[in-house]
Every structure is written in C-alpha cells, then in structure tokens.
Design an enzyme around this catalytic site. Structure first.
Site, PDB file in Angstrom:
ATOM      1  N   ASP A 199       0.877  -0.850   0.077  1.00  0.00           N
ATOM      2  CA  ASP A 199      -0.202   0.135  -0.026  1.00  0.00           C
ATOM      3  C   ASP A 199       1.129   0.724   0.291  1.00  0.00           C
ATOM      4  O   ASP A 199       1.265   1.565  -1.035  1.00  0.00           O
ATOM      5  CB  ASP A 199      -0.932  -0.234   0.785  1.00  0.00           C
ATOM      6  CG  ASP A 199      -1.994   0.850   1.413  1.00  0.00           C
ATOM      7  OD1 ASP A 199      -2.093   1.585   0.504  1.00  0.00           O
ATOM      8  OD2 ASP A 199      -1.848   1.178   2.179  1.00  0.00           O
ATOM      9  N   PHE A 248      -9.313   0.154  -0.216  1.00  0.00           N
ATOM     10  CA  PHE A 248      -9.439  -0.481   0.708  1.00  0.00           C
ATOM     11  C   PHE A 248     -10.382  -2.016  -0.029  1.00  0.00           C
ATOM     12  O   PHE A 248     -11.130  -1.846   0.118  1.00  0.00           O
ATOM     13  CB  PHE A 248     -10.051  -0.162   2.261  1.00  0.00           C
ATOM     14  CG  PHE A 248      -9.367  -0.945   3.221  1.00  0.00           C
ATOM     15  CD1 PHE A 248      -8.277  -0.588   3.561  1.00  0.00           C
ATOM     16  CD2 PHE A 248      -9.942  -2.709   3.648  1.00  0.00           C
ATOM     17  CE1 PHE A 248      -7.407  -1.804   4.385  1.00  0.00           C
ATOM     18  CE2 PHE A 248      -9.503  -2.947   4.963  1.00  0.00           C
ATOM     19  CZ  PHE A 248      -8.526  -2.958   5.231  1.00  0.00           C
ATOM     20  N   VAL A 249      -9.018  -3.472   0.572  1.00  0.00           N
ATOM     21  CA  VAL A 249     -10.084  -4.001   0.404  1.00  0.00           C
ATOM     22  C   VAL A 249      -9.667  -5.994   0.934  1.00  0.00           C
ATOM     23  O   VAL A 249      -8.708  -5.692   1.658  1.00  0.00           O
ATOM     24  CB  VAL A 249      -8.657  -5.529  -1.130  1.00  0.00           C
ATOM     25  CG1 VAL A 249      -8.926  -4.382  -2.269  1.00  0.00           C
ATOM     26  CG2 VAL A 249      -7.182  -5.192  -1.009  1.00  0.00           C
ATOM     27  N   ASP A 304      -7.826  -8.521   6.091  1.00  0.00           N
ATOM     28  CA  ASP A 304      -9.394  -8.387   7.186  1.00  0.00           C
ATOM     29  C   ASP A 304      -9.591  -6.582   6.899  1.00  0.00           C
ATOM     30  O   ASP A 304      -8.304  -5.318   6.717  1.00  0.00           O
ATOM     31  CB  ASP A 304      -8.510  -8.850   8.566  1.00  0.00           C
ATOM     32  CG  ASP A 304      -7.216  -7.141   8.743  1.00  0.00           C
ATOM     33  OD1 ASP A 304      -6.500  -7.097   8.038  1.00  0.00           O
ATOM     34  OD2 ASP A 304      -7.292  -7.700   9.786  1.00  0.00           O
ATOM     35  N   ARG A 358     -10.778 -12.557   6.417  1.00  0.00           N
ATOM     36  CA  ARG A 358      -9.366 -13.027   5.821  1.00  0.00           C
ATOM     37  C   ARG A 358      -9.672 -14.141   5.132  1.00  0.00           C
ATOM     38  O   ARG A 358      -8.845 -14.754   4.442  1.00  0.00           O
ATOM     39  CB  ARG A 358      -8.558 -12.907   6.911  1.00  0.00           C
ATOM     40  CG  ARG A 358      -7.740 -12.089   7.684  1.00  0.00           C
ATOM     41  CD  ARG A 358      -6.715 -12.960   8.649  1.00  0.00           C
ATOM     42  NE  ARG A 358      -6.472 -11.621   9.260  1.00  0.00           N
ATOM     43  CZ  ARG A 358      -5.403 -10.666   9.159  1.00  0.00           C
ATOM     44  NH1 ARG A 358      -4.776 -10.632   8.076  1.00  0.00           N
ATOM     45  NH2 ARG A 358      -5.216  -9.392   9.947  1.00  0.00           N
TER      46      ARG A 358
END
Ligand code: IMP
Length: 177
Positions: free
Chosen positions: A104, A153-154, A160, A166
């Site tokens: 990221d 955001f993935v 998670d 997860r």
C-alpha cells in the site's frame, strides 16, 4: 456483492483469477531458483493464505518462515511499523523470497528490506500479490506483483478489516456504511 448491516463488499478479483496468477508466479520462481533452495518469508498475518497456495505451486525444494509486523488499525495505516515476531531461520547466504499480501504505502516493504538485508542474505526478492501503485512510495522495484489495484481498501484471501474477512477465497473492495 456481499452486504452486512454496516459494510458492503464488491468483488474485485475472483478465486479463479487469483489461483491462475499464483500458478504463474510459482512457475516464475521455480525457474528462477532452479538449482537453489530459496527460503520464503511470509509477512503475517495477511500473507498466510497466499504463502500456502504459492508454496504448493513450487516444483523445486524450498523452505519457509514467517515474520509478523503491524502498521494498521481498522482500515488506516498508523505510519509506524512494529515488529511483533521475528524470523527464526538464519538467512545469511540464502536466497530469500519475501511474500507480501499487499503493498500500500510501501512502508512495510522498506522496513523489511532494511531489516533482512542486515542479515546478509545472498539475494532478496519481493513478491506481492497486490500493489496499489497510486499510493506506494517506493525507491526500489517490487520484483513480482500479482495484480495492480486501485487505491481502495480490499479484504479477503488473507486480507482483513479489523481481523475479519480473511477467510474469503476471493478479494473484495470494502466499504463501511
Ligand atoms: P504498507 O506498509 O502501507 O505498504 O501496508 C502494508 C500492510 O498494510 C499490508 O501487509 C496489509 O497488512 C495492510 N494493508 C494495506 N492495504 C490494505 C488493504 O487494502 N486491505 C487490508 N490490509 C491492507
């Protein structure tokens, strides 16, 4: 689309797309280290599923270990990396393959590069299943990237939101409602 009372998950990468890509990465690594025994270092917690699937595609001998780092709270990076569990293996003189779930900001990768280089491995390469090129600030290349994704955001496939999602076999864009 998966909806809960306070979140929405929109499909980004299917289970099949992920598994096909991992086979390709495994072939690449098996060729690259044909006559060697590399040691794979998975970055916990996020990479545990990717690491397990990737290792099962390897057609050469290899070893593995894990390191555990933390920089996130919820869906925000704290900007500070904490080392929660160091590797147990001696990587001096070894070919090291660092296995990340996602890059990221790139802070975690930079931290790892400095820390592992201090142990004098013979070589070190970085593999990340996901990469957010619009956010990452890296002054070195990631050797192998599975998918470049938008700066969202993935979750899923090891990733998670507050320790949840997860277990999902595919990857989704996460939105809090
Ligand atoms: P970086 O240090 O900002 O590159 O972030 C690396 C770590 O942050 C990853 O190993 C993940 O654990 C976490 N992370 C970054 N982006 C996401 C995301 O979109 N979903 C879930 N976790 C993420």
């Amino acid at each position: 689309m998966i909806e809960g009372t306070d979140y929405r998950l929109t499909p980004l990468l299917s289970e099949d797309e992920i598994q096909e890509k991992i086979k390709k990465i495994g072939r690449n690594l098996s060729d690259r280290f044909k006559n060697e025994v590399p040691i794979f270092i998975g970055v916990l917690n996020g990479s545990f599923i990717f690491m397990a699937d990737l290792l099962r595609t390897m057609t050469i001998n290899c070893e593995m270990d894990f390191i555990k780092l933390n920089s996130y709270a919820g869906d925000k990076s704290s900007g500070t990396i904490r080392l929660l569990k160091d590797i147990s293996a001696d990587i001096t003189g070894r070919h090291v393959v660092v296995v990340e779930d996602i890059v990221d900001s790139g802070l975690t990768l930079r931290f790892l590069k400095e820390r592992l280089a201090g142990a004098m491995p013979r070589s070190i390469i970085f593999v990340s299943l996901l990469f957010k090129p619009d956010i990452a600030k890296l002054d070195f290349p990631i050797d192998i990237v599975g998918f470049e994704i938008p700066p969202d955001f993935v979750v899923g496939y090891g990733l998670d939101y507050d320790q949840k999602f997860r277990h999902l076999p595919a990857i989704y864009r996460f939105e809090g409602l």
